[in-house]
Design a protein around this motif. Structure first.
Motif, PDB file in Angstrom:
ATOM      1  N   ASP A 236      23.822  17.628 -25.791  1.00 46.45           N
ATOM      2  CA  ASP A 236      25.285  17.621 -26.222  1.00 46.45           C
ATOM      3  C   ASP A 236      25.932  16.828 -25.271  1.00 46.45           C
ATOM      4  O   ASP A 236      26.510  17.040 -23.972  1.00 46.45           O
ATOM      5  CB  ASP A 236      25.948  19.031 -26.352  1.00 46.45           C
ATOM      6  CG  ASP A 236      27.351  19.048 -26.778  1.00 46.45           C
ATOM      7  OD1 ASP A 236      28.192  18.036 -26.532  1.00 46.45           O
ATOM      8  OD2 ASP A 236      27.561  20.243 -27.425  1.00 46.45           O
ATOM      9  N   LEU A 237      26.484  15.568 -25.461  1.00 44.87           N
ATOM     10  CA  LEU A 237      27.073  14.528 -24.720  1.00 44.87           C
ATOM     11  C   LEU A 237      28.309  15.125 -24.163  1.00 44.87           C
ATOM     12  O   LEU A 237      28.596  15.110 -22.917  1.00 44.87           O
ATOM     13  CB  LEU A 237      26.996  13.357 -25.282  1.00 44.87           C
ATOM     14  CG  LEU A 237      27.939  12.072 -24.356  1.00 44.87           C
ATOM     15  CD1 LEU A 237      27.323  11.874 -23.184  1.00 44.87           C
ATOM     16  CD2 LEU A 237      27.851  10.809 -25.212  1.00 44.87           C
ATOM     17  N   LYS A 238      29.075  15.422 -25.044  1.00 46.15           N
ATOM     18  CA  LYS A 238      30.511  15.899 -24.756  1.00 46.15           C
ATOM     19  C   LYS A 238      30.499  17.172 -23.780  1.00 46.15           C
ATOM     20  O   LYS A 238      31.130  17.492 -22.741  1.00 46.15           O
ATOM     21  CB  LYS A 238      31.149  16.536 -25.930  1.00 46.15           C
ATOM     22  CG  LYS A 238      32.683  16.914 -25.903  1.00 46.15           C
ATOM     23  CD  LYS A 238      33.466  17.509 -27.199  1.00 46.15           C
ATOM     24  CE  LYS A 238      34.761  17.849 -26.793  1.00 46.15           C
ATOM     25  NZ  LYS A 238      35.451  18.403 -28.045  1.00 46.15           N
ATOM     26  N   LYS A 239      29.696  18.119 -23.923  1.00 42.43           N
ATOM     27  CA  LYS A 239      29.516  19.195 -23.131  1.00 42.43           C
ATOM     28  C   LYS A 239      29.054  18.727 -21.774  1.00 42.43           C
ATOM     29  O   LYS A 239      29.549  19.394 -20.726  1.00 42.43           O
ATOM     30  CB  LYS A 239      28.579  20.278 -23.924  1.00 42.43           C
ATOM     31  CG  LYS A 239      28.197  21.472 -22.875  1.00 42.43           C
ATOM     32  CD  LYS A 239      27.197  22.532 -23.553  1.00 42.43           C
ATOM     33  CE  LYS A 239      27.076  23.755 -22.891  1.00 42.43           C
ATOM     34  NZ  LYS A 239      26.077  24.683 -23.551  1.00 42.43           N
ATOM     35  N   ALA A 240      28.052  18.061 -21.832  1.00 46.63           N
ATOM     36  CA  ALA A 240      27.422  17.460 -20.361  1.00 46.63           C
ATOM     37  C   ALA A 240      28.747  17.026 -19.508  1.00 46.63           C
ATOM     38  O   ALA A 240      28.474  17.192 -18.804  1.00 46.63           O
ATOM     39  CB  ALA A 240      26.319  16.500 -20.742  1.00 46.63           C
TER      40      ALA A 240
END
Length: 254
Positions: A236-240
Motif C-alpha cells: 500500500d503505497l499511500k499507507k507506506a
C-alpha cells in the motif's frame, strides 16, 4: 502555517468617533422646517451595548426618511458596530456597507468591515477593505497592521497553491512506475512533497553530522523499499508514505 494573529474589532473606535460631536443638520446647519430625528438614543444604546434598546432606537433613525444624512451614517455605523460585537456579522456588514455608500471616506468603517469579512473567511474582500482604509488614511495603524498580516497570509496560500498536487521531484523525468503513480495522483504527490520536506527538516535540525547522515540513510532506505515494493501484492503505497511521514514528524520516532 495558518494565519493566527487575532485582529481586534474596530467598532469601539468607530463608535467613539460618532459620540465625539453633536448630530449635524441636513443642510449646512440651517434649521429644517420639520422636526429633526434624534440620533442620541441610538448612540447611547449602542454605546451601552444594549441590544434591546438599540434595536428600536436605531431603527427609528435609520428607517425614517426625514433623518439627516450625517445622523443616518452615525446610526448605521453605531448599529453595525453593536451587531459585530454580538456576532451578527452579515447584518453588521450590511450596515457598514450602507454607511460607506453614503460616505466612502470613512477609513474606520472600511477597516471594521474588513475585519468582518475576515470573520466570514473572505480574505480577498478583507484585504480590499483594509487597502481602501489605507488609501483614505495612510497612517491608519489598525488597517496597516491588518493589511500587512493578510498580505502575508495570501502570499502563503498562493505559494501552497502553486505546489499543490506536485511531488518533490520533476514528473517530466519520472521513469519508475512508482514515480509515475505519484505524479498521477494529487494526494500521493502532496504526500511525497510532505515526506521530502519533513526529512529535510529532520536533517537540518540534527544534533551532529553523524546523526544527519543516519537520518538520510533511513530516507534512502525508505525510497528503496518503496521502489521495490510498489506493484507487489499487499503493498500500500499511500499507507507506506503516511507511516514514513508520521515517523519523520515524531509520532513514533525522532
Amino acid at each position: 502555517m495558518r494565519f493566527q494573529k487575532p485582529i481586534r474589532m474596530s467598532g469601539a473606535v468607530v463608535l467613539a468617533a460618532l459620540l465625539s460631536g453633536p448630530a449635524e443638520a441636513a443642510t449646512g446647519g440651517e434649521p429644517m422646517a420639520t422636526v429633526q430625528v434624534d440620533v442620541a438614543a441610538c448612540l447611547a444604546a449602542t454605546a451601552a451595548d444594549d441590544m434591546d434598546k438599540a434595536g428600536p432606537a436605531c431603527a427609528a433613525v435609520i428607517d425614517n426618511e426625514k433623518t439627516a444624512k450625517p445622523d443616518l451614517i452615525k446610526a448605521l455605523v453605531a448599529r453595525g458596530a453593536l451587531l459585530a460585537r454580538h456576532d451578527q456579522i452579515d447584518r453588521a456588514i450590511a450596515d457598514d456597507s450602507r454607511a460607506l455608500l453614503l460616505d466612502p471616506s470613512l477609513a474606520d468603517v472600511f477597516n471594521a468591515r474588513g475585519e468582518l469579512w475576515l470573520k466570514k473567511g473572505d480574505k480577498p474582500k478583507a484585504v480590499q477593505d483594509f487597502g481602501a482604509a489605507l488609501r483614505i488614511d495612510p497612517n491608519h495603524e489598525k488597517a496597516r497592521a491588518n493589511h500587512r498580516a493578510m498580505a502575508r497570509e495570501l502570499e502563503r496560500i498562493g505559494a501552497q497553491m502553486a505546489v499543490a498536487g506536485k511531488p518533490s521531484f520533476n514528473c517530466a523525468g519520472a521513469r519508475r512506475p512508482v514515480e509515475k503513480a505519484i505524479c498521477g495522483n494529487r494526494e500521493l504527490a502532496d504526500l511525497d512533497r510532505e515526506v521530502y520536506a519533513a526529512n529535510a527538516r529532520v536533517i537540518r535540525e540534527a544534533g551532529s553530522e553523524g546523526e544527519a547522515k543516519k537520518f538520510q540513510r533511513e530516507q534512502d532506505d525508505f525510497i528503496a523499499r518503496r521502489n521495490a515494493g510498489f506493484g507487489r501484492a499487499g503493498y500500500d503505497l499511500k499507507k507506506a508514505m503516511q507511516e514514513r511521514l508520521q515517523r519523520l514528524n515524531g509520532v513514533d520516532g525522532y
